[in-house]
Motif scaffolding. Structure first.
Motif, PDB file in Angstrom:
ATOM      1  N   ILE A  18      -7.280   4.937  76.815  1.00  0.00           N
ATOM      2  CA  ILE A  18      -6.665   6.004  77.619  1.00  0.00           C
ATOM      3  C   ILE A  18      -6.518   7.286  76.806  1.00  0.00           C
ATOM      4  CG2 ILE A  18      -4.554   6.743  78.784  1.00  0.00           C
ATOM      5  CD1 ILE A  18      -6.231   4.809  80.411  1.00  0.00           C
ATOM      6  N   PHE A  19      -5.985   7.171  75.595  1.00  0.00           N
ATOM      7  CA  PHE A  19      -5.810   8.350  74.748  1.00  0.00           C
ATOM      8  C   PHE A  19      -7.165   8.894  74.299  1.00  0.00           C
ATOM      9  CE2 PHE A  19      -1.321   7.241  74.265  1.00  0.00           C
ATOM     10  CZ  PHE A  19      -0.738   8.505  74.185  1.00  0.00           C
ATOM     11  N   TYR A  24     -10.922  13.303  74.575  1.00  0.00           N
ATOM     12  CA  TYR A  24     -12.322  13.722  74.777  1.00  0.00           C
ATOM     13  C   TYR A  24     -12.437  14.706  75.938  1.00  0.00           C
ATOM     14  CZ  TYR A  24     -17.210  13.546  76.151  1.00  0.00           C
ATOM     15  OH  TYR A  24     -18.488  13.899  76.506  1.00  0.00           O
ATOM     16  N   PHE A  25     -11.877  14.345  77.093  1.00  0.00           N
ATOM     17  CA  PHE A  25     -11.993  15.212  78.266  1.00  0.00           C
ATOM     18  C   PHE A  25     -11.238  16.526  78.070  1.00  0.00           C
ATOM     19  CE2 PHE A  25     -12.539  11.081  80.754  1.00  0.00           C
ATOM     20  CZ  PHE A  25     -13.913  11.247  80.835  1.00  0.00           C
ATOM     21  N   ALA A  26     -10.068  16.467  77.427  1.00  0.00           N
ATOM     22  CA  ALA A  26      -9.264  17.673  77.224  1.00  0.00           C
ATOM     23  C   ALA A  26      -9.978  18.678  76.328  1.00  0.00           C
ATOM     24  CB  ALA A  26      -7.910  17.306  76.621  1.00  0.00           C
ATOM     25  N   VAL A  36      -8.920  15.663  87.528  1.00  0.00           N
ATOM     26  CA  VAL A  36      -9.433  14.322  87.842  1.00  0.00           C
ATOM     27  C   VAL A  36      -8.713  13.250  87.019  1.00  0.00           C
ATOM     28  CG1 VAL A  36     -11.460  12.813  87.875  1.00  0.00           C
ATOM     29  CG2 VAL A  36     -11.712  15.241  88.434  1.00  0.00           C
ATOM     30  N   TYR A  37      -8.763  13.385  85.701  1.00  0.00           N
ATOM     31  CA  TYR A  37      -8.237  12.327  84.826  1.00  0.00           C
ATOM     32  C   TYR A  37      -6.718  12.172  84.946  1.00  0.00           C
ATOM     33  CZ  TYR A  37      -8.061   9.292  80.715  1.00  0.00           C
ATOM     34  OH  TYR A  37      -7.878   8.225  79.871  1.00  0.00           O
ATOM     35  N   THR A  38      -6.008  13.302  84.970  1.00  0.00           N
ATOM     36  CA  THR A  38      -4.538  13.233  85.046  1.00  0.00           C
ATOM     37  C   THR A  38      -4.009  13.844  86.341  1.00  0.00           C
ATOM     38  OG1 THR A  38      -4.337  15.322  83.831  1.00  0.00           O
ATOM     39  CG2 THR A  38      -4.285  13.286  82.536  1.00  0.00           C
ATOM     40  N   SER A 201       1.805   5.679  78.452  1.00  0.00           N
ATOM     41  CA  SER A 201       2.021   4.914  77.223  1.00  0.00           C
ATOM     42  C   SER A 201       3.463   4.432  77.144  1.00  0.00           C
ATOM     43  CB  SER A 201       1.674   5.763  75.992  1.00  0.00           C
ATOM     44  OG  SER A 201       2.569   6.849  75.834  1.00  0.00           O
ATOM     45  N   PHE A 202       4.402   5.268  77.586  1.00  0.00           N
ATOM     46  CA  PHE A 202       5.825   4.908  77.636  1.00  0.00           C
ATOM     47  C   PHE A 202       6.013   3.661  78.497  1.00  0.00           C
ATOM     48  CE2 PHE A 202       9.728   4.934  80.090  1.00  0.00           C
ATOM     49  CZ  PHE A 202      10.727   5.269  79.196  1.00  0.00           C
ATOM     50  N   SER A 203       5.433   3.668  79.691  1.00  0.00           N
ATOM     51  CA  SER A 203       5.617   2.549  80.621  1.00  0.00           C
ATOM     52  C   SER A 203       4.982   1.265  80.102  1.00  0.00           C
ATOM     53  CB  SER A 203       5.039   2.914  81.991  1.00  0.00           C
ATOM     54  OG  SER A 203       3.642   3.111  81.927  1.00  0.00           O
TER      55      SER A 203
END
Length: 222
Positions: A18-19, A24-26, A36-38, A201-203
């Motif tokens: 996920i990270f 990469y996309f950012a 799209v991703y977030t 990540s928190f969840s």
């Protein structure tokens, strides 16, 4: 790695992906990252809600399973955490507003930064509740819980007893490290939408903590 459960390894691998994709996309296609991703109600945001909900249901299951074996303060502690994580899951998806196509009331349209039916985007005196409570206050709580409390639990018997009485799960150090690593990785993402990944990540990590805390005896009949 020998102290990690199989579930820990799977979850950490998931978060690395996920990270990794997020970074990469950012840095290659910020529009794709944001839209799209977030995106709202996308995979990342819904994932956060799902894991928070699972944590809530897990705690509620333990509440009923051990109800007759535990004292009142234990019941209060675990039920309060279950409600808290259920609230977090609901807030994450605006209580299903977009899923069920429910229109916000006039109050939320006027006082919510996104016009949604939730509390964390409310604006009070020109300030977002999310920034004051769900960011600043939560940061303090996480530091105390993830760094200070585990140290005190190992050092002082009264802290250990208090945590066990209220069914507070104590983190293993590798969970603390995972949070710190996730926080550090945000530096490589410039978009404000990066917080969606952080929330996921928190969840995930909190579910791991509830599954396998240092004081796992709080979830036994003793």
């Amino acid at each position: 790695m020998k102290n990690l459960t199989t579930l820990d390894k799977i979850a950490y691998s998931f978060l690395i992906i996920i990270f990794g994709l997020g970074i990469y996309f950012a840095n290659t296609d910020l529009t794709y990252f944001d839209e799209v991703y977030t995106v709202e109600d996308g995979f990342v945001e819904n994932g956060s809600a799902i894991f928070l909900f699972i944590s809530s249901m897990l705690l509620l299951y333990r509440f009923f399973k051990l109800y007759k074996y535990k004292k009142t303060l234990w019941k209060v502690g675990i039920l309060a955490m279950s409600v808290l994580f259920f609230f977090g899951a609901g807030e994450e998806i605006s209580w299903g507003q977009r899923i069920f196509d429910v229109q916000s009331s006039e109050y939320f349209l006027q006082n919510n930064a996104q016009g949604e039916t939730n509390l964390h985007n409310m604006v009070v005196d020109g300030k977002k509740v999310n920034k004051i409570i769900f960011s600043q206050l939560l940061t303090v709580v996480l530091v105390l819980y993830l760094i200070v409390t585990p140290f005190l639990y190992r050092k002082f018997e009264w802290v250990k007893n208090l945590a066990n009485i209220f069914a507070v799960p104590i983190v293993k150090w590798h969970y603390t490290i995972a949070f710190l690593v996730g926080t550090a990785l945000l530096v490589f993402i410039s978009s404000n939408r990066k917080w969606e990944i952080y929330e996921l990540s928190f969840s995930v990590i909190f579910l791991l903590i509830f599954m396998s805390p240092l004081n796992k005896g709080i979830y036994t009949k003793q």
